[in-house]
Structures are given as structure tokens and as C-alpha cells.
Design an enzyme around this catalytic site. Structure first.
Site, PDB file in Angstrom:
ATOM      1  N   LYS A 172       1.204  -5.526 -11.338  1.00 13.96           N
ATOM      2  CA  LYS A 172       0.678  -4.410 -12.138  1.00 13.96           C
ATOM      3  C   LYS A 172       1.138  -3.091 -11.529  1.00 13.96           C
ATOM      4  CE  LYS A 172      -2.802  -1.402 -12.263  1.00 13.96           C
ATOM      5  NZ  LYS A 172      -2.099  -0.367 -13.009  1.00 13.96           N
ATOM      6  N   GLU A 245      -2.604  -0.944   1.819  1.00 13.55           N
ATOM      7  CA  GLU A 245      -1.809   0.152   2.388  1.00 13.55           C
ATOM      8  C   GLU A 245      -2.295   1.428   1.718  1.00 13.55           C
ATOM      9  OE1 GLU A 245       0.368  -0.161   4.755  1.00 13.55           O
ATOM     10  OE2 GLU A 245       0.701  -2.326   4.760  1.00 13.55           O
ATOM     11  N   CYS A 279       2.808   8.827   1.262  1.00  8.89           N
ATOM     12  CA  CYS A 279       1.713   8.445   2.161  1.00  8.89           C
ATOM     13  C   CYS A 279       2.033   8.909   3.579  1.00  8.89           C
ATOM     14  CB  CYS A 279       1.499   6.947   2.121  1.00  8.89           C
ATOM     15  SG  CYS A 279       2.996   6.013   2.360  1.00  8.89           S
ATOM     16  N   GLU A 372      -6.497  13.848   2.563  1.00  4.95           N
ATOM     17  CA  GLU A 372      -5.153  13.722   1.979  1.00  4.95           C
ATOM     18  C   GLU A 372      -5.082  14.554   0.694  1.00  4.95           C
ATOM     19  OE1 GLU A 372      -3.937  10.025   0.021  1.00  4.95           O
ATOM     20  OE2 GLU A 372      -2.156  10.026   1.290  1.00  4.95           O
TER      21      GLU A 372
HETATM   22  P1  NAD Z   1      -4.375   4.811  -6.930  1.00 11.15           P
HETATM   23  O1  NAD Z   1      -5.255   4.153  -5.928  1.00 11.15           O
HETATM   24  O2  NAD Z   1      -5.004   5.727  -7.894  1.00 11.15           O
HETATM   25  O3  NAD Z   1      -3.620   3.700  -7.806  1.00 11.15           O
HETATM   26  C1  NAD Z   1      -2.853   2.679  -7.217  1.00 11.15           C
HETATM   27  C2  NAD Z   1      -2.810   1.480  -8.154  1.00 11.15           C
HETATM   28  O4  NAD Z   1      -4.119   0.929  -8.262  1.00 11.15           O
HETATM   29  C3  NAD Z   1      -2.388   1.825  -9.584  1.00 11.15           C
HETATM   30  O5  NAD Z   1      -1.582   0.788 -10.086  1.00 11.15           O
HETATM   31  C4  NAD Z   1      -3.703   1.896 -10.311  1.00 11.15           C
HETATM   32  O6  NAD Z   1      -3.598   1.686 -11.699  1.00 11.15           O
HETATM   33  C5  NAD Z   1      -4.461   0.771  -9.633  1.00 11.15           C
HETATM   34  N1  NAD Z   1      -5.918   0.834  -9.769  1.00 11.15           N
HETATM   35  C6  NAD Z   1      -6.697   1.921 -10.039  1.00 11.15           C
HETATM   36  N2  NAD Z   1      -7.996   1.554 -10.081  1.00 11.15           N
HETATM   37  C7  NAD Z   1      -8.048   0.229  -9.838  1.00 11.15           C
HETATM   38  C8  NAD Z   1      -9.098  -0.716  -9.742  1.00 11.15           C
HETATM   39  N3  NAD Z   1     -10.370  -0.364  -9.917  1.00 11.15           N
HETATM   40  N4  NAD Z   1      -8.802  -2.002  -9.451  1.00 11.15           N
HETATM   41  C9  NAD Z   1      -7.511  -2.371  -9.248  1.00 11.15           C
HETATM   42  N5  NAD Z   1      -6.471  -1.522  -9.341  1.00 11.15           N
HETATM   43  C10 NAD Z   1      -6.728  -0.242  -9.632  1.00 11.15           C
HETATM   44  O7  NAD Z   1      -3.207   5.521  -6.112  1.00 11.15           O
HETATM   45  P2  NAD Z   1      -1.986   6.380  -6.669  1.00 11.15           P
HETATM   46  O8  NAD Z   1      -2.497   7.706  -7.100  1.00 11.15           O
HETATM   47  O9  NAD Z   1      -1.174   5.576  -7.619  1.00 11.15           O
HETATM   48  O10 NAD Z   1      -1.098   6.557  -5.341  1.00 11.15           O
HETATM   49  C11 NAD Z   1      -1.316   7.528  -4.389  1.00 11.15           C
HETATM   50  C12 NAD Z   1      -1.999   6.941  -3.169  1.00 11.15           C
HETATM   51  O11 NAD Z   1      -1.243   5.864  -2.664  1.00 11.15           O
HETATM   52  C13 NAD Z   1      -2.091   7.951  -2.016  1.00 11.15           C
HETATM   53  O12 NAD Z   1      -3.356   7.867  -1.419  1.00 11.15           O
HETATM   54  C14 NAD Z   1      -1.013   7.467  -1.048  1.00 11.15           C
HETATM   55  O13 NAD Z   1      -1.216   7.839   0.290  1.00 11.15           O
HETATM   56  C15 NAD Z   1      -1.089   5.994  -1.252  1.00 11.15           C
HETATM   57  N6  NAD Z   1       0.137   5.360  -0.797  1.00 11.15           N
HETATM   58  C16 NAD Z   1       0.092   4.612   0.340  1.00 11.15           C
HETATM   59  C17 NAD Z   1       1.254   4.028   0.838  1.00 11.15           C
HETATM   60  C18 NAD Z   1       1.222   3.194   2.090  1.00 11.15           C
HETATM   61  O14 NAD Z   1       2.115   2.381   2.268  1.00 11.15           O
HETATM   62  N7  NAD Z   1       0.244   3.345   2.963  1.00 11.15           N
HETATM   63  C19 NAD Z   1       2.460   4.200   0.151  1.00 11.15           C
HETATM   64  C20 NAD Z   1       2.468   4.974  -1.012  1.00 11.15           C
HETATM   65  C21 NAD Z   1       1.301   5.539  -1.484  1.00 11.15           C
END
Ligand code: NAD
Length: 481
Positions: A172, A245, A279, A372
Site C-alpha cells: 500500500k 521506520e 526522515c 519534526e
Molecule cells: P504517514 O504516517 O502519514 O503515512 C505513511 C503511510 O501510512 C501512508 O501510506 C499512509 O496512507 C499510511 N497510513 C496512514 N494512516 C494509517 C493507518 N491508520 N494504518 C495504516 N496505515 C496508515 O507518513 P507520511 O506523511 O507519508 O511520511 C512522512 C513521515 O515518514 C515523516 O515522519 C518521515 O520522517 C517518515 N519517514 C521515515 C523514514 C525512515 O526510514 N525512518 C523514511 C521516510 C519517511
């Protein structure tokens, strides 16, 4: 054109009958439309993954590796086209868009090689004529949930280890970048991944993500995204294997003996590269007081040179959406209210663009130094010693990436020893992972899993311990008669 879901080797419509659009954040123009998946689609995709699991699990890993190599080759052929799509759909600067694809090429090549390793170990036995070893087994049908900021690379970081280890998957992608995911899955299909081994369900976190996390037949969930959603997933996933992550608040330490030009370049790249939407973004710079003025003068001068606009032409592309703009504005206001000094930037431009922003006089406990932001905002803090700089660096909940600029080897190694983080760079920014080394964080950046490198297969395998007794008699361990 409305793109479909990929379930059991077929492109199909969602049972929801609904679709959603993907937009270019730089222009606001519609790029395409995809299916709004739901629980029924997830159920179908999981069923397909379960049915395909045995055949894929029993395919010799080097053969699975051949498929991954084919994927890498096709990505290479399509690098320009996909890199442009990354920039159009996610907004990052075009050479970074191509870098996103390159990272996927690299990890597919690297994980293809794992097909000829997947190492267990052999060891001694306390009994005669008994052989002891460990072997790696796939964890089972797995759910992959990814963010939008690396729309090709992060899915590849999950797909390639999951597949080489013999797992089937339901993938997804983030709702902000579904077209990149569709193109990636088309390449997997073209490379010959068997039906049901990779299933794609586009849709929202609540309609697709939650049913995946709660599905009893998915044995693991690999998630990259925000801490908020990560926490929710770990609560809902029950006894599944979960890889998390999450976010970062990554510092660059600049010591009094640092090469300041190099440190400024690192701060610009770490703070404003990908518009701060990494991130590993360097959202904090901790400078030794003796060089603070000189560092700041150079940092501001170089920041002024950055062009803001469409990532196809400019250094700093747009933020992903209105929410991201509002969040950045919120933190800028908060920084001012808490007494930090805005040195440059702080302004939103028309559309989703935001000027690169620097705050000084930042105290370690201010929100802009703790939370963040995920936008082009750098907080500069001051320290009078290495010890104090490390204390400030460690004084946040997150622990992903860290960096120190110093010409002193002893200071560098002290920092390597004492910084609480999954990554430490010396004389380089907080950004720049290579796929043959592990990636991940400590503290609230995750739950300890590592992606990429030889560690990258751990998340998608179980270790089985095997004893082979060839003594011809019942032998009991621990000296029992
Ligand atoms: P997000 O948590 O909003 O979404 C990530 C994914 O989770 C999306 O596919 C989203 O649709 C899904 N999602 C949302 N609600 C959900 C739920 N209740 N159950 C299951 N899935 C759900 O994050 P984002 O805005 O897409 O990405 C930004 C974040 O990602 C930042 O905090 C960034 O630091 C982090 N990030 C971390 C890494 C790492 O490797 N540590 C790498 C890239 C991004």
C-alpha cells in the site's frame, strides 16, 4: 486514465467503485487517477498473497534473485522517465528524482545477490555426532506500507528484501504518490514476478492500511512513515512482526576546528535538500560558539543562492500538500513565539512553495528544536564544548541520523561513540545512505529494525535452529542421563 489495483496478477477495479486523483504539487495539475481501495480489496489481495506464498517460498533464492536483477535492469532502462515522474508527483528536484530511482536500482541489485547468501550459521554441539545450524525462512505474506517522500526508493527497500526472502506481499503506497507505485509494480510484473506474489492496493490509511494491519493472514507489517501512525500500527498489529521506520530530528554538530565551507554545504544539503522532507533531514545545526558568527554568515549567504520553484528547474521544490505548508507555518510561528530569531525565510510563496528558513538563538527545549517539521526549516543552536553539543544532539525523542564536522579524530570518535542514533556521519551531512549498509534509528525513530544491508533481510525472515543427530542413539543435552 484510471489506474487499477494489481491483485493476483490482474489489474482490477476496486470493489468500492471509487477513485482518487494524484496531483503535481508544483503546478496543482492532475497527473492521474487511481482506485480507492477498501477492506474487500485488501482481503482479496491477502488471499492472493497467501495462495502464491508456497510456490514463491519454494523457488530457489538465486532464481528469485534473477527476477530482482531483471527488475533492476528495467528500472535502469526507465530511470529518466521514472525520475521525472517522481519529481512531478512528489515535487523533489529532478536530480533527486532520478536519485530516488537509482536507490531502487541499487537495492534490487544488492538484494538479488542476497539470493546467493541468506546466511545462517553452523556451530558446535555439546554432544558427539550432532550437527547444529540455523537457517532463514520467510516470515510469510507481508504487508508493506510506505510514505510519499521516496515514492520509488522506499517501496523498493521493502519489496526487494521481502521478495528475495521468499515472501509474497500486499503493498500500500502513500496516497500522495500512487502513480509512482503503479509504475514500479508494472516493472515487477514485466520482470516476471509470479501472479499473487506482489499485490498493489492503493487507497487511504484507514480504508487500506488499517485492514492490512489487522488482517490475521498477514504475518508481518513493514511500515515507514510518521510516529503517530507508527504508534497506532504497533498497537493494532497484535503478534505480527512489525518493522517501524519513523521520523527524525537530525543534528549536524559543527566544531570550532571544522572546515566551515564544507559544514555549510552539508547544512544546506541536509536542511533544504528535498525541501526538508527527508526522515534524515538536518533540521538542527549545533555550532560551537567560537565559530558561530562565521558559520552563520556563510550559511545565510549560501541559502540566499537557492532557487525555489518547480523541481524540474529549481533547487527547492514544493512541499507535498497544504497540510505540510500549514505545519511549516505553524512551527515558524511557534519558533517566533518561543523567542527564536528568524534570520532568513519564513515566508510561504504562492502554491505549495516555501522559502528556506533559518532560526538562531534556538534553545534545546523549543518546539522547533524538538519536533519534526518536515519542511525547509533549520534551527541553529549553540554549544561551548563537544560534550554540550552531544548532550543537545541527544536531547530529543528521535535517534535516526547525526553528523559532526571536525578535523579532530578524537572528537570524531567521541561523537561516534556517544551520539544516540542509528547513523553518524563524519564530515558529511545527515543524508547519504548507501544500500549495502543498514539504515534505521534508535529511540522513538522506530522499533529497532534495520532496512538495507545484510541486516535488511532480518525483518522478512525467521531464524530456525536445526539439530541433526547422527549418533544413532537418544542423546540428551545438559548432561541428563
Ligand atoms: P504517514 O504516517 O502519514 O503515512 C505513511 C503511510 O501510512 C501512508 O501510506 C499512509 O496512507 C499510511 N497510513 C496512514 N494512516 C494509517 C493507518 N491508520 N494504518 C495504516 N496505515 C496508515 O507518513 P507520511 O506523511 O507519508 O511520511 C512522512 C513521515 O515518514 C515523516 O515522519 C518521515 O520522517 C517518515 N519517514 C521515515 C523514514 C525512515 O526510514 N525512518 C523514511 C521516510 C519517511
Amino acid at each position: 486514465m484510471v489506474h487499477k489495483l494489481f491483485i493476483d496478477g490482474e489489474w482490477v477495479e476496486s470493489t468500492s467503485g471509487k477513485t482518487f486523483k494524484s496531483f503535481n504539487p508544483a503546478t496543482g495539475k492532475k497527473l492521474g487517477e487511481v482506485q480507492s481501495g477498501n477492506k474487500k480489496d485488501v482481503d482479496k489481495a491477502v488471499k492472493a498473497a497467501c495462495n502464491a506464498f508456497d510456490e514463491w517460498r519454494l523457488t530457489p533464492p538465486p532464481e528469485r534473485g534473477d527476477v530482482l536483477l531483471e527488475v533492476a535492469g528495467l528500472l535502469e532502462e526507465n530511470k529518466q522517465r521514472l525520475g521525472e515522474l517522481v519529481t512531478r508527483e512528489m515535487g523533489k528536484q529532478i536530480s533527486e528524482g532520478k536519485g530516488d530511482v537509482q536507490e531502487a536500482i541499487d537495492i534490487f541489485k544488492y538484494m538479488a545477490g542476497e539470493g546467493r547468501r541468506l546466511l545462517g550459521h553452523t556451530t558446535t554441539s555439546e554432544l558427539e555426532n550432532k550437527f547444529a545450524m540455523t537457517v532463514k525462512r520467510p516470515v510469510g505474506p507481508s504487508g508493506l506500507i510506505t510514505p510519499w517522500n521516496f515514492p520509488i526508493a522506499i517501496p523498493a527497500w521493502k519489496l526487494s528484501p521481502a521478495l528475495i526472502c521468499g515472501n509474497s506481499v500486499v503493498f500500500k503506497p502513500a496516497s500522495g504518490t500512487p502513480l509512482c507505485a503503479v509504475e514500479l509494480v508494472k516493472i515487477l510484473e514485466e520482470a516476471g514476478v509470479s501472479s499473487g506474489v506482489v499485490n498493489l492496493v492503493t487507497g487511504s490509511g484507514s480504508n487500506v492500511g488499517t485492514p492490512m494491519v489487522e488482517h490475521p493472514d498477514l504475518k508481518s507489517i513493514s511500515f515507514t512513515g510518521s510516529r503517530k501512525v507508527g504508534k497506532l500500527i504497533s498497537r493494532k498489529a497484535g503478534l505480527k512482526n512489525v518493522g517501524l521506520e519513523l521520523g527524525g530530528k537530525n543534528p549536524i554538530i559543527v566544531m570550532d576546528d571544522a572546515n566551515l565551507d564544507l559544514a555549510v554545504e552539508g547544512a544546506i544539503w541536509g536542511g533544504f535538500g528535498t525541501t526538508g522532507q527527508r526522515c534524515t533531514a538536518a533540521s538542527r545545526v549545533i555550532v560551537h560558539e567560537d565559530v558561530e558568527q562565521e558559520f552563520m554568515d556563510k550559511f545565510v549567504e549560501e541559502t540566499k543562492k537557492l532557487s525555489v520553484g518547480n523541481g524540474m528547474e529549481c533547487d527547492i521544490g514544493p512541499l507535498i500538500n497544504e497540510d505540510a505548508v500549514e505545519k511549516t507555518e505553524y512551527y515558524i510561528q511557534k519558533g517566533k513565539e518561543e523567542g527564536a530569531e528568524l534570520v532568513i525565510g519564513g515566508e510561504k510563496r504562492e502554491g505549495l512553495f516555501f522559502d528556506p528558513t533559518i532560526f538562531t538563538n534556538v534553545e534545546p527545549n523549543m518546539a522547533i528544536a524538538q519536533e519534526e517539521i518536515f519542511g525547509p526549516v533549520v534551527s541553529v543552536l549553540t554549544a561551548s564544548s563537544l560534550e554540550e553539543a552531544i548532550e543537545i544532539a541527544n536531547g530529543v525523542d528521535y535517534g535516526l541520523s547525526t553528523s559532526i564536522y571536525t578535523e579532530n579524530v578524537s572528537k570524531a570518535f567521541n561523537a561516534i561513540r556517544d551520539l544516540d542514533a542509528g547513523l553518524t556521519y563524519v564530515n558529511s551531512s545527515t543524508i547519504g545512505s548507501e544500500v549495502h549498509l543498514p539504515f534505521g534509528g534508535v529511540k522513538k525513530t522506530g522499533n529497532g529494525t534495520r532496512e538495507a544491508g545484510i541486516e535488511g533481510v532480518e525483518e522478512f525472515t525467521e531464524t530456525k535452529t536445526v539439530y541433526v543427530d547422527y549418533s544413532g542413539q537418544l542423546q540428551k543435552a545438559q548432561g541428563i542421563d
